[in-house]
Design a protein around this motif. Structure first.
Motif, mmCIF file in Angstrom:
data_model
loop_
_atom_site.group_PDB
_atom_site.id
_atom_site.type_symbol
_atom_site.label_atom_id
_atom_site.label_comp_id
_atom_site.label_asym_id
_atom_site.label_seq_id
_atom_site.Cartn_x
_atom_site.Cartn_y
_atom_site.Cartn_z
ATOM 1 N N GLY A 10 0.811 -1.203 0.000
ATOM 2 C CA GLY A 10 0.000 0.000 0.000
ATOM 3 C C GLY A 10 0.841 1.248 0.000
ATOM 4 N N LEU A 11 0.189 2.359 0.292
ATOM 5 C CA LEU A 11 0.844 3.657 0.339
ATOM 6 C C LEU A 11 1.151 4.024 1.783
ATOM 7 N N VAL A 12 2.385 4.450 2.025
ATOM 8 C CA VAL A 12 2.789 4.836 3.372
ATOM 9 C C VAL A 12 3.704 6.041 3.274
ATOM 10 N N GLN A 13 3.684 6.884 4.292
ATOM 11 C CA GLN A 13 4.552 8.060 4.305
ATOM 12 C C GLN A 13 5.967 7.683 4.710
ATOM 13 N N PRO A 14 6.932 8.459 4.287
ATOM 14 C CA PRO A 14 8.312 8.207 4.725
ATOM 15 C C PRO A 14 8.391 8.153 6.246
ATOM 16 N N GLY A 15 9.148 7.184 6.737
ATOM 17 C CA GLY A 15 9.258 6.975 8.169
ATOM 18 C C GLY A 15 8.221 6.029 8.739
ATOM 19 N N GLY A 16 7.239 5.665 7.934
ATOM 20 C CA GLY A 16 6.182 4.786 8.393
ATOM 21 C C GLY A 16 6.545 3.319 8.320
ATOM 22 N N SER A 17 5.563 2.479 8.625
ATOM 23 C CA SER A 17 5.765 1.034 8.670
ATOM 24 C C SER A 17 4.676 0.302 7.892
ATOM 25 N N LEU A 18 5.034 -0.863 7.405
ATOM 26 C CA LEU A 18 4.084 -1.777 6.772
ATOM 27 C C LEU A 18 4.515 -3.188 7.085
ATOM 28 N N ARG A 19 3.553 -4.103 7.083
ATOM 29 C CA ARG A 19 3.891 -5.520 7.216
ATOM 30 C C ARG A 19 3.308 -6.272 6.034
ATOM 31 N N LEU A 20 4.177 -6.947 5.329
ATOM 32 C CA LEU A 20 3.760 -7.797 4.221
ATOM 33 C C LEU A 20 3.611 -9.237 4.699
ATOM 34 N N ALA A 73 5.323 -21.208 10.918
ATOM 35 C CA ALA A 73 5.245 -22.505 10.260
ATOM 36 C C ALA A 73 3.839 -23.081 10.309
ATOM 37 N N ALA A 74 3.132 -22.828 11.388
ATOM 38 C CA ALA A 74 1.785 -23.386 11.533
ATOM 39 C C ALA A 74 0.829 -22.807 10.500
ATOM 40 N N LYS A 75 1.083 -21.561 10.094
ATOM 41 C CA LYS A 75 0.228 -20.893 9.118
ATOM 42 C C LYS A 75 0.826 -20.909 7.714
ATOM 43 N N ASN A 76 2.011 -21.508 7.583
ATOM 44 C CA ASN A 76 2.696 -21.529 6.276
ATOM 45 C C ASN A 76 2.810 -20.131 5.696
ATOM 46 N N THR A 77 3.170 -19.206 6.562
ATOM 47 C CA THR A 77 3.197 -17.796 6.164
ATOM 48 C C THR A 77 4.527 -17.167 6.544
ATOM 49 N N VAL A 78 5.027 -16.316 5.657
ATOM 50 C CA VAL A 78 6.231 -15.549 5.944
ATOM 51 C C VAL A 78 5.847 -14.072 5.944
ATOM 52 N N TYR A 79 6.460 -13.328 6.844
ATOM 53 C CA TYR A 79 6.139 -11.922 7.017
ATOM 54 C C TYR A 79 7.381 -11.069 6.769
ATOM 55 N N LEU A 80 7.120 -9.830 6.360
ATOM 56 C CA LEU A 80 8.189 -8.852 6.252
ATOM 57 C C LEU A 80 7.716 -7.584 6.951
ATOM 58 N N GLN A 81 8.278 -7.330 8.115
ATOM 59 C CA GLN A 81 7.978 -6.099 8.848
ATOM 60 C C GLN A 81 8.934 -5.020 8.357
ATOM 61 N N MET A 82 8.375 -3.949 7.829
ATOM 62 C CA MET A 82 9.186 -2.872 7.272
ATOM 63 C C MET A 82 8.984 -1.607 8.082
ATOM 64 N N ASN A 83 10.042 -1.131 8.693
ATOM 65 C CA ASN A 83 10.000 0.087 9.501
ATOM 66 C C ASN A 83 10.903 1.151 8.878
ATOM 67 N N SER A 84 10.695 2.382 9.312
ATOM 68 C CA SER A 84 11.510 3.508 8.830
ATOM 69 C C SER A 84 11.593 3.517 7.310
ATOM 70 N N LEU A 85 10.451 3.391 6.681
ATOM 71 C CA LEU A 85 10.425 3.288 5.226
ATOM 72 C C LEU A 85 10.890 4.576 4.562
ATOM 73 N N LYS A 86 11.561 4.405 3.439
ATOM 74 C CA LYS A 86 12.109 5.516 2.666
ATOM 75 C C LYS A 86 11.510 5.500 1.256
ATOM 76 N N PRO A 87 11.505 6.639 0.598
ATOM 77 C CA PRO A 87 10.982 6.647 -0.780
ATOM 78 C C PRO A 87 11.675 5.624 -1.684
ATOM 79 N N GLU A 88 12.937 5.379 -1.443
ATOM 80 C CA GLU A 88 13.661 4.407 -2.273
ATOM 81 C C GLU A 88 13.260 2.959 -2.003
ATOM 82 N N ASP A 89 12.414 2.736 -1.004
ATOM 83 C CA ASP A 89 11.865 1.395 -0.775
ATOM 84 C C ASP A 89 10.662 1.122 -1.678
ATOM 85 N N THR A 90 10.215 2.136 -2.399
ATOM 86 C CA THR A 90 9.091 1.958 -3.302
ATOM 87 C C THR A 90 9.423 0.930 -4.376
#
Length: 116
Positions: A10-20, A73-90
């Protein structure tokens, strides 16, 4: 065969967080590594982070200290917690599953936009 479905972009402001999230299905017991890659416009796809079935993690230099990969493992799911996001992470973020030494499966990708 392994199927991967990403969510959480999604869309997030610089410095924000997202979890994939990436849910794996199919022949999940053949997976020895799960990871996230990203591809920005005009650039090559690059490794963001990956995690082995034993829990060993590996990060790209540009995200070390800001992103954290984990798996349930129980959910067969992998996560990516992204903090301190920067425009170059787009980029479009792709989930990857490694099977054996040379087989890779990919999700369809989820777009992350970092902008004010």
């Amino acid at each position: 065969q392994v199927q991967l479905v990403e969510s959480g972009g999604g869309l997030v402001q610089p410095g924000g967080s997202l979890r994939l999230s990436c849910a794996a299905s199919g022949d999940i017991f053949s997976i020895n590594k799960l990871g996230w890659y990203r591809q920005a416009p005009g650039k090559q796809r690059e490794l963001v982070a990956d995690i082995t079935s034993g829990g060993t993690t590996n990060y790209g230099d540009s995200v070390k200290g800001r992103f954290t990969i984990s798996r349930d493992a129980a959910k067969n799911t992998v996560y990516l917690q992204m903090n301190s996001l920067k425009p170059e992470d787009t980029a479009v973020y792709y989930c990857n599953a490694g099977v054996g030494t040379s087989v890779n499966y990919w999700g369809k990708g989820t777009l992350v936009t970092v902008s004010s």
